[in-house]
Scaffold this active site. Structure first.
Site, PDB file in Angstrom:
ATOM      1  N   ASP A 193      31.934  17.225  57.486  1.00  0.00           N
ATOM      2  CA  ASP A 193      32.103  17.238  56.046  1.00  0.00           C
ATOM      3  C   ASP A 193      30.816  16.759  55.584  1.00  0.00           C
ATOM      4  O   ASP A 193      30.513  15.457  55.429  1.00  0.00           O
ATOM      5  CB  ASP A 193      33.291  16.494  55.225  1.00  0.00           C
ATOM      6  CG  ASP A 193      34.678  17.071  55.480  1.00  0.00           C
ATOM      7  OD1 ASP A 193      34.986  17.978  56.181  1.00  0.00           O
ATOM      8  OD2 ASP A 193      35.650  16.615  54.601  1.00  0.00           O
ATOM      9  N   LYS A 231      33.593  21.539  48.918  1.00  0.00           N
ATOM     10  CA  LYS A 231      34.411  20.471  48.637  1.00  0.00           C
ATOM     11  C   LYS A 231      33.998  19.662  47.295  1.00  0.00           C
ATOM     12  O   LYS A 231      32.707  19.599  47.356  1.00  0.00           O
ATOM     13  CB  LYS A 231      34.566  19.352  49.957  1.00  0.00           C
ATOM     14  CG  LYS A 231      35.099  18.247  49.752  1.00  0.00           C
ATOM     15  CD  LYS A 231      35.044  17.404  51.097  1.00  0.00           C
ATOM     16  CE  LYS A 231      35.732  15.887  50.966  1.00  0.00           C
ATOM     17  NZ  LYS A 231      35.897  15.070  52.244  1.00  0.00           N
ATOM     18  N   LYS A 262      38.076  22.693  49.182  1.00  0.00           N
ATOM     19  CA  LYS A 262      38.949  21.271  49.237  1.00  0.00           C
ATOM     20  C   LYS A 262      38.424  20.409  48.044  1.00  0.00           C
ATOM     21  O   LYS A 262      37.512  19.704  47.897  1.00  0.00           O
ATOM     22  CB  LYS A 262      38.266  20.710  50.585  1.00  0.00           C
ATOM     23  CG  LYS A 262      38.914  19.358  50.620  1.00  0.00           C
ATOM     24  CD  LYS A 262      38.476  18.651  52.024  1.00  0.00           C
ATOM     25  CE  LYS A 262      38.999  17.241  52.227  1.00  0.00           C
ATOM     26  NZ  LYS A 262      38.334  16.596  53.495  1.00  0.00           N
TER      27      LYS A 262
END
Lengths: 280, 315
Positions: free
Chosen positions: B151, B215, B251
């Site tokens: 991430d 995300k 996400k």
């Protein structure tokens, strides 16, 4: 009177310091003793109860930690605010129950006095119900009352205001937070009392007030795993058994009271005993 | 790298491509997200939604106070969220700082959680303020320790000052590092991007650069995953699929704390990107407190009465 249109009050619930309508959108009618329509209060649903429990649970540690002196002041403040709005409560009690004005005034006076009386208990609890225990060893051993957590209560039908105060005050005196179901037939004074609470320094979530049907909400209160105790004083005795069975599943403390006395405060407190070594 | 044939890797082509994107109607996006949030999901649908949401959770602990013990406890919970009920699915992944990746991977494998991924936050999370060498090393460390998902945060400062190519090149570089070893999720920190237009722009920039997932946020800045922002990102992946036939995941992370919020997110996915996205490989929810609420709602559906937080683990 002139041609002015009445400004009618919308009676809503009191959850987490706010006045939401019931999530279910349901209402029921209440009528005066003479059968005249008065208002449409909310008929609280299981989800409203759940929201109230979440609020009460979140507020509990903070309220528990407030000093006894501070709790007493806040309870006294409730009495002050109630005193200032006597006329409104007298009106609401007479309109719904049909009692005389003198009788209603007496109830409001008693309610104010009762709040003052409970306010006095906050800083006396631990000295009067706690103990220093003699033990055979080098320890100080003492017992102090501690709050249980989130308590639900069902207020009696009448007297609608005094009964409500007897359902709320003894529970919060010791640091519990409360969800109370007001009188079904006479909920107006309860919802107006919520306005008193909202203007008197009681932290949001410490007192939550629902209106609705007792037979519907009592079993939900009893079976809810996150309610630690239940005061069923306002419930018809024939339904006590059923509620106690539902509450036994999660070891809930369930009590019913006949009068206002210190036992009512102590019922929802637990004793904590501390062993403190000495001479080391 | 072909970048899906949409850009050639030069500043000019990237800028040209981003210019072709339509703007976002802010009022429209807010209204649509609010409208979708009013959908009522009950009974069997709710049951399905809860289980689906559990399998999509990236169970996260990103605290300075994290310890190996806490990460191990989190991994145990990730594999069997409710120890008393084996029908509860495992979560999608655990998400930790990069020094905890090895500990998490080892513990997951030890307890039979091989199917649960380990996501590492990377590239100087959460601010993204470090030299490129540090960011590369950060990512390499996580990959070597066994991270299956990276991430990464983008450099918001560069993005907001219009240096899109710098952000693009960084993502491309980290993408190359990840190779086939790990999925790449690109974090925008939408709370710092200010406008929905920027969110849409950042989404396309990241997707073209090779992100597997986009995300919303780090969870350290509020507002985080608000429904309209997620809606804008879901529209971006939908449009990107129309252009390239490639499905990119989304996400949302931060601010999704209860079952109601999670179900609202699933409704957004279904109505915007489509039901194909309702799978852990294309939709994840970054959260820590959410899982307990999902479990309590699940217990309530099974038992018929509300559960207490005392019956689920604290972390």
């Amino acid at each position: 009177m002139s041609n002015r249109i009445d400004v009618k009050k919308t009676y809503k619930l009191f959850i987490n310091g706010a006045f939401p309508r019931t999530e279910s959108g349901r209402t029921y009618e209440i009528k005066s003793a003479k059968g005249v329509f008065i208002a449409n209060p909310c008929q609280a649903s299981r989800k409203d109860l759940k929201d109230a429990v979440v609020a009460a649970r979140a507020a509990q540690p903070g309220w528990n930690k407030a000093s006894a002196y501070n709790k007493g002041q806040i309870l006294y403040r409730l009495a002050e605010m109630l005193e200032g709005r006597r006329a409104q409560f007298v009106d609401e009690i007479t309109s719904v129950t049909g009692v005389t004005k003198i009788k209603a005034e007496k109830e409001v006076t008693e309610s104010v006095d009762r709040l003052v009386w409970y306010a006095g208990w906050t800083d006396k609890l631990s000295s009067l119900s706690g103990a220093l225990n003699p033990v055979a060893g080098p320890y100080y051993n003492f017992t102090i009352p501690e709050s249980m957590g989130v308590i639900a209560a069902i207020a009696p039908e009448t007297p609608s205001l005094l009964g409500l105060i007897d359902s709320i005050a003894p529970i919060i005196v010791g640091g519990n937070t409360v969800i109370v179901l007001a009188s079904t037939k006479a909920p107006l004074s309860a919802m107006s009392f919520a306005e008193v609470i909202a203007t008197s320094d009681v932290p949001a979530g410490v007192i939550n007030i629902l209106t609705g049907k007792k037979d519907e909400i009592a079993p939900w209160m009893a079976s809810h795993m996150d309610i630690d105790g239940l005061d069923i004083s306002g419930l018809a005795p024939k339904t006590h058994g059923e509620v106690r069975v539902a509450g036994a599943e999660n070891l809930k403390r369930i009590y019913s009271f006949k009068s206002a006395d210190p036992g009512r405060i102590l019922a929802f407190l637990e004793n904590k005993t501390v062993w403190h070594p000495i001479g080391l | 790298m072909s970048y899906y044939g949409l850009v050639d890797g030069s500043d000019a082509s990237l800028k040209g491509f981003l210019k072709t994107l339509s703007g976002v109607d802010q009022v429209g996006a807010d209204a649509r997200a609010a409208m979708l949030a009013t959908r009522s999901i009950k009974t069997t649908s709710k049951r399905w939604a809860i289980d689906t949401a559990i399998s999509m959770v990236d169970l996260t602990t990103l605290e300075g106070a994290d310890t190996p013990g806490k990460v191990q406890a989190l991994c145990t919970k990730a594999v069997r969220p409710d120890p008393s009920d084996s029908t509860v699915p495992s979560v999608g992944a655990v998400c930790v700082y990069n020094d905890m990746v090895g500990i998490a991977r080892q513990h997951l494998d030890l307890i039979g959680g091989g199917h649960v991924g380990v996501a590492a936050v990377s590239t100087a999370f959460p601010s993204g303020r470090a030299s490129i060498e540090v960011k590369i090393q950060d990512t390499k460390d996580a990959l070597d320790a066994g991270a299956s998902e990276i991430d990464m945060v983008i450099d918001r400062g560069a993005f907001l000052s219009g240096k899109y190519i710098d952000v693009f090149n960084e993502i491309v570089l980290i993408r190359e590092l990840c190779g086939k070893r790990a999925h790449l999720k690109v974090i925008f920190e939408t709370g710092e991007l200010v406008t929905y237009d920027n969110v849409r722009k950042a989404s396309f920039l990241a997707m073209v650069a090779g992100a597997d997932f986009i995300k919303t946020s780090t969870g350290k800045v509020a507002p985080a995953a608000t429904p309209p922002v997620v809606l804008v990102m879901l529209e971006a992946v939908r449009d990107f699929y129309a252009m390239t036939q490639v499905r990119i995941g989304v996400k949302p992370a931060g601010g999704i704390r209860n079952t109601k919020d999670a179900i609202k997110q699933l409704v957004l996915v279904n109505e915007t990107a489509g039901p194909e996205w309702l799978t852990p490989s294309l939709f994840r929810i970054g959260a820590s407190a959410l899982l307990n609420d999902l479990l309590m709602q699940r217990m309530k559906m099974d038992d018929g009465y509300y559960a207490s937080p005392a019956y689920v683990t604290i972390d």
